[in-house]
Scaffold this active site. Structure first.
Site, PDB file in Angstrom:
ATOM      1  N   GLY A 109       0.810  -1.226   0.000  1.00 21.09           N
ATOM      2  CA  GLY A 109       0.000   0.000   0.000  1.00 21.09           C
ATOM      3  C   GLY A 109       0.839   1.270   0.000  1.00 21.09           C
ATOM      4  O   GLY A 109       2.073   1.222   0.041  1.00 21.09           O
TER       5      GLY A 109
ATOM      6  N   VAL B 299       1.206   3.619   2.291  1.00 20.47           N
ATOM      7  CA  VAL B 299       2.007   3.796   3.511  1.00 20.47           C
ATOM      8  C   VAL B 299       3.041   2.678   3.624  1.00 20.47           C
ATOM      9  O   VAL B 299       4.201   2.914   3.983  1.00 20.47           O
ATOM     10  CB  VAL B 299       1.088   3.845   4.758  1.00 20.47           C
ATOM     11  CG1 VAL B 299       1.905   3.889   6.036  1.00 20.47           C
ATOM     12  CG2 VAL B 299       0.163   5.052   4.681  1.00 20.47           C
TER      13      VAL B 299
ATOM     14  N   SER C 134      -1.998 -10.123  -3.565  1.00 21.28           N
ATOM     15  CA  SER C 134      -0.582  -9.761  -3.779  1.00 21.28           C
ATOM     16  C   SER C 134       0.381 -10.896  -3.462  1.00 21.28           C
ATOM     17  O   SER C 134       1.594 -10.742  -3.659  1.00 21.28           O
ATOM     18  CB  SER C 134      -0.214  -8.565  -2.903  1.00 21.28           C
ATOM     19  OG  SER C 134      -1.073  -7.494  -3.156  1.00 21.28           O
TER      20      SER C 134
ATOM     21  N   ARG D 193      -6.590   3.124  18.720  1.00 25.08           N
ATOM     22  CA  ARG D 193      -6.056   4.412  19.207  1.00 25.08           C
ATOM     23  C   ARG D 193      -6.677   4.884  20.516  1.00 25.08           C
ATOM     24  O   ARG D 193      -5.992   5.487  21.335  1.00 25.08           O
ATOM     25  CB  ARG D 193      -6.245   5.496  18.136  1.00 25.08           C
ATOM     26  CG  ARG D 193      -5.316   5.330  16.964  1.00 25.08           C
ATOM     27  CD  ARG D 193      -5.530   6.461  15.983  1.00 25.08           C
ATOM     28  NE  ARG D 193      -4.858   6.193  14.733  1.00 25.08           N
ATOM     29  CZ  ARG D 193      -5.308   6.599  13.549  1.00 25.08           C
ATOM     30  NH1 ARG D 193      -6.439   7.293  13.471  1.00 25.08           N
ATOM     31  NH2 ARG D 193      -4.645   6.321  12.455  1.00 25.08           N
TER      32      ARG D 193
ATOM     33  N   CYS E  83      -3.215  10.952  10.746  1.00 17.37           N
ATOM     34  CA  CYS E  83      -2.204  11.784  10.061  1.00 17.37           C
ATOM     35  C   CYS E  83      -2.363  13.286  10.348  1.00 17.37           C
ATOM     36  O   CYS E  83      -1.367  13.995  10.564  1.00 17.37           O
ATOM     37  CB  CYS E  83      -2.231  11.524   8.564  1.00 17.37           C
ATOM     38  SG  CYS E  83      -3.884  11.383   7.872  1.00 17.37           S
TER      39      CYS E  83
ATOM     40  N   GLY F 271      -4.241  10.783   1.600  1.00 16.41           N
ATOM     41  CA  GLY F 271      -4.633  10.340   2.937  1.00 16.41           C
ATOM     42  C   GLY F 271      -5.616   9.186   2.867  1.00 16.41           C
ATOM     43  O   GLY F 271      -5.800   8.459   3.845  1.00 16.41           O
TER      44      GLY F 271
ATOM     45  N   LYS G 284     -11.464  12.152  15.392  1.00 18.64           N
ATOM     46  CA  LYS G 284     -10.095  11.716  15.692  1.00 18.64           C
ATOM     47  C   LYS G 284      -9.267  12.902  16.177  1.00 18.64           C
ATOM     48  O   LYS G 284      -8.487  12.797  17.127  1.00 18.64           O
ATOM     49  CB  LYS G 284      -9.442  11.107  14.446  1.00 18.64           C
ATOM     50  CG  LYS G 284      -9.999   9.747  14.059  1.00 18.64           C
ATOM     51  CD  LYS G 284      -9.432   9.296  12.717  1.00 18.64           C
ATOM     52  CE  LYS G 284     -10.248   8.144  12.158  1.00 18.64           C
ATOM     53  NZ  LYS G 284      -9.840   7.791  10.789  1.00 18.64           N
TER      54      LYS G 284
ATOM     55  N   HIS H 296      -0.660  17.227   4.113  1.00 17.03           N
ATOM     56  CA  HIS H 296      -1.823  17.781   4.816  1.00 17.03           C
ATOM     57  C   HIS H 296      -1.436  19.142   5.402  1.00 17.03           C
ATOM     58  O   HIS H 296      -0.314  19.321   5.879  1.00 17.03           O
ATOM     59  CB  HIS H 296      -2.221  16.894   6.000  1.00 17.03           C
ATOM     60  CG  HIS H 296      -2.939  15.630   5.622  1.00 17.03           C
ATOM     61  ND1 HIS H 296      -3.245  15.258   4.340  1.00 17.03           N
ATOM     62  CD2 HIS H 296      -3.418  14.634   6.423  1.00 17.03           C
ATOM     63  CE1 HIS H 296      -3.885  14.095   4.357  1.00 17.03           C
ATOM     64  NE2 HIS H 296      -3.997  13.694   5.597  1.00 17.03           N
TER      65      HIS H 296
ATOM     66  N   ASN I 109       1.587  13.595   4.874  1.00 17.38           N
ATOM     67  CA  ASN I 109       0.703  12.685   5.602  1.00 17.38           C
ATOM     68  C   ASN I 109       1.137  11.233   5.510  1.00 17.38           C
ATOM     69  O   ASN I 109       0.810  10.428   6.374  1.00 17.38           O
ATOM     70  CB  ASN I 109      -0.738  12.821   5.101  1.00 17.38           C
ATOM     71  CG  ASN I 109      -0.835  12.722   3.602  1.00 17.38           C
ATOM     72  OD1 ASN I 109      -0.331  13.603   2.887  1.00 17.38           O
ATOM     73  ND2 ASN I 109      -1.436  11.668   3.097  1.00 17.38           N
TER      74      ASN I 109
HETATM   75  P1  A2P Z   1      -3.151  -5.512  -1.452  1.00 18.82           P
HETATM   76  O1  A2P Z   1      -2.245  -4.645  -2.259  1.00 18.82           O
HETATM   77  O2  A2P Z   1      -2.835  -6.960  -1.596  1.00 18.82           O
HETATM   78  O3  A2P Z   1      -4.610  -5.192  -1.619  1.00 18.82           O
HETATM   79  P2  A2P Z   1      -3.725   1.406   0.537  1.00 18.82           P
HETATM   80  O4  A2P Z   1      -4.143   2.058   1.825  1.00 18.82           O
HETATM   81  O5  A2P Z   1      -2.646   2.139  -0.169  1.00 18.82           O
HETATM   82  O6  A2P Z   1      -4.884   1.100  -0.348  1.00 18.82           O
HETATM   83  O7  A2P Z   1      -3.069  -0.032   0.971  1.00 18.82           O
HETATM   84  C1  A2P Z   1      -3.788  -0.999   1.675  1.00 18.82           C
HETATM   85  C2  A2P Z   1      -2.845  -2.162   2.048  1.00 18.82           C
HETATM   86  O8  A2P Z   1      -3.599  -3.123   2.816  1.00 18.82           O
HETATM   87  C3  A2P Z   1      -2.309  -2.920   0.848  1.00 18.82           C
HETATM   88  O9  A2P Z   1      -1.013  -3.395   1.109  1.00 18.82           O
HETATM   89  C4  A2P Z   1      -3.292  -4.074   0.752  1.00 18.82           C
HETATM   90  O10 A2P Z   1      -2.781  -5.223   0.097  1.00 18.82           O
HETATM   91  C5  A2P Z   1      -3.494  -4.398   2.207  1.00 18.82           C
HETATM   92  N1  A2P Z   1      -4.713  -5.179   2.369  1.00 18.82           N
HETATM   93  C6  A2P Z   1      -5.955  -4.908   1.906  1.00 18.82           C
HETATM   94  N2  A2P Z   1      -6.819  -5.910   2.215  1.00 18.82           N
HETATM   95  C7  A2P Z   1      -6.106  -6.841   2.896  1.00 18.82           C
HETATM   96  C8  A2P Z   1      -6.417  -8.113   3.491  1.00 18.82           C
HETATM   97  N3  A2P Z   1      -7.642  -8.628   3.444  1.00 18.82           N
HETATM   98  N4  A2P Z   1      -5.412  -8.804   4.096  1.00 18.82           N
HETATM   99  C9  A2P Z   1      -4.161  -8.297   4.132  1.00 18.82           C
HETATM  100  N5  A2P Z   1      -3.800  -7.110   3.593  1.00 18.82           N
HETATM  101  C10 A2P Z   1      -4.753  -6.385   2.977  1.00 18.82           C
END
Ligand code: A2P
Length: 363
Positions: A23, A25, A52, A111, A141, A172, A237, A266, A343
């Site tokens: 993702g 972050v 992934s 939190r 953030c 964000g 928050k 931000h 952020n």
């Molecule tokens: P994935 O890339 O496989 O969907 P962002 O906030 O930038 O959208 O990133 C969200 C992060 O959370 C990504 O790494 C995403 O992986 C991961 N994620 C989303 N759903 C799941 C899940 N069910 N189990 C584990 N990781 C997840």
């Protein structure tokens, strides 16, 4: 002679897991672990969704394969950095902690839990020591960025009230927020006349998904989800997390969170009120001495250079920036200022990695 108790302990090399490694972050966390030379034991564990699994992410001179999140994936992990959304944190952070990892969680899931410290590394680092659940929470953030500037002023003058309006970047809301902004900017930017003469048509002509209305060439008085008292969860928050971080349960906070068409960075316009009258010079002194904070403040008048921070110039910077520091025109107890920060960095990944460094420093 120095007593052994007061000597800094050697940092403990950590075996680290990054949950949400693919993702927005997560990507920053991976980069920062290398860039900041965090003492690591072996290769990190990169976790994400099933989608992934098997994907290879760069790590040092090679690559590390992404795994789908599972109980076993946390075995042998010392610190698990979570940024995969609140639902995943609620489900998996206790699992990681039960397998012996210290969890640093970037979601809002824990939190406000009394047994989970909520920590900004420059503001209340001592709080990480008390973590009965093995979980440390990373603040929201916007709150994080504001706290870096508010804390030195609170220490100097005693903060009693904040009126804070945020200008929050699309990033964000994660990668999907950035993509939505850029796609809309290309589409709507191609027709300047429509933006100028038929804005409602332009707004209706896009299909928002991450945001509730068109974000490109627009300003949305809606960040997060609406909840109690007609405020959004993002606004709550700011209220609740500021009180917890500053240990001021009665702090009066009036928040308005706004989404703006900025990719990353931000900004917060804040009016801070104190227990004592506050002069700009004294405030500038406190801000200049604060860790993690850079003052950029000048009017361009009387030989003073023109200086104030922007979200665009903050993108990719570790520091929080503050400018437009002014005594309030009506109230000698209040200051107005403009605080800006990346952020995804200080607002998220950087603080998370800094908290991991604090854990490593426990030795
Ligand atoms: P994935 O890339 O496989 O969907 P962002 O906030 O930038 O959208 O990133 C969200 C992060 O959370 C990504 O790494 C995403 O992986 C991961 N994620 C989303 N759903 C799941 C899940 N069910 N189990 C584990 N990781 C997840």
């Amino acid at each position: 002679m120095t007593s052994p108790d007061t000597e800094p302990r050697a940092p403990r090399p950590l075996r680290v897991a990054v949950v949400g490694a693919t993702g927005a972050v997560g990507q920053e966390m991976r980069r920062l672990l290398v860039a900041r030379d965090v003492p690591l034991e072996g290769e990190p564990v990169f976790l994400a969704s099933e989608r992934s699994a098997g994907k290879r992410l760069p790590w040092l001179d090679g690559e590390v394969e992404v795994q789908a999140i599972s109980e076993e994936a946390f075995d042998g992990v010392d610190v698990a950095l979570f940024s995969a959304g609140g639902t995943r944190s609620k489900q998996w952070a206790p699992v990681a902690a039960s397998r012996g990892a210290v969890v640093v969680d970037n979601s809002s899931a824990f939190r406000m839990d009394d047994q989970v410290p909520l920590v900004v590394s420059e503001v209340n680092p001592e709080a990480i020591a008390n973590r009965p659940k093995g979980i440390i929470a990373n603040p929201n953030c916007t709150t994080m960025v504001l706290m870096v500037a508010a804390k030195p002023l609170h220490d100097a003058f005693g903060l009693t009230e904040m009126v804070a309006t945020s200008y929050q970047a699309a990033g964000g809301a994660g990668m999907s927020g950035i993509t939505e902004l850029l796609e809309q900017a290309t589409k709507l930017g191609a027709d300047g006349d429509q933006l100028r003469f038929a804005g409602a048509q332009a707004e209706a002509g896009v299909e928002p998904a991450t945001f509730s209305k068109a974000i490109a060439f627009n300003v949305l008085a809606h960040c997060g989800s609406f909840t109690d008292e007609r405020y959004t969860d993002e606004e709550w928050k700011l209220v609740n997390e500021s009180r917890k971080i500053l240990k001021q349960p009665a702090l009066r906070v009036s928040p308005t969170c706004v989404r703006v068409p900025v990719v990353v960075g931000h900004a917060i316009a804040a009016r801070l009120t104190f227990a004592a009258p506050v002069a700009r010079d004294a405030a500038m002194e406190a801000l200049a001495a604060a860790p993690g904070l850079v003052v950029e403040d000048g009017t361009g008048l009387d030989g003073e250079p023109l200086a104030y921070p922007t979200p665009l110039a903050s993108a990719g910077r570790d520091d929080v920036l503050v400018g437009r520091v002014r005594e309030d025109l009506a109230d000698p107890y209040s200051l107005n200022l403009w605080v800006v920060g990346d952020n995804l960095l200080k607002g998220a990944a950087l603080n998370t990695v800094q908290l991991a460094e604090l854990v490593a420093a426990e030795g």
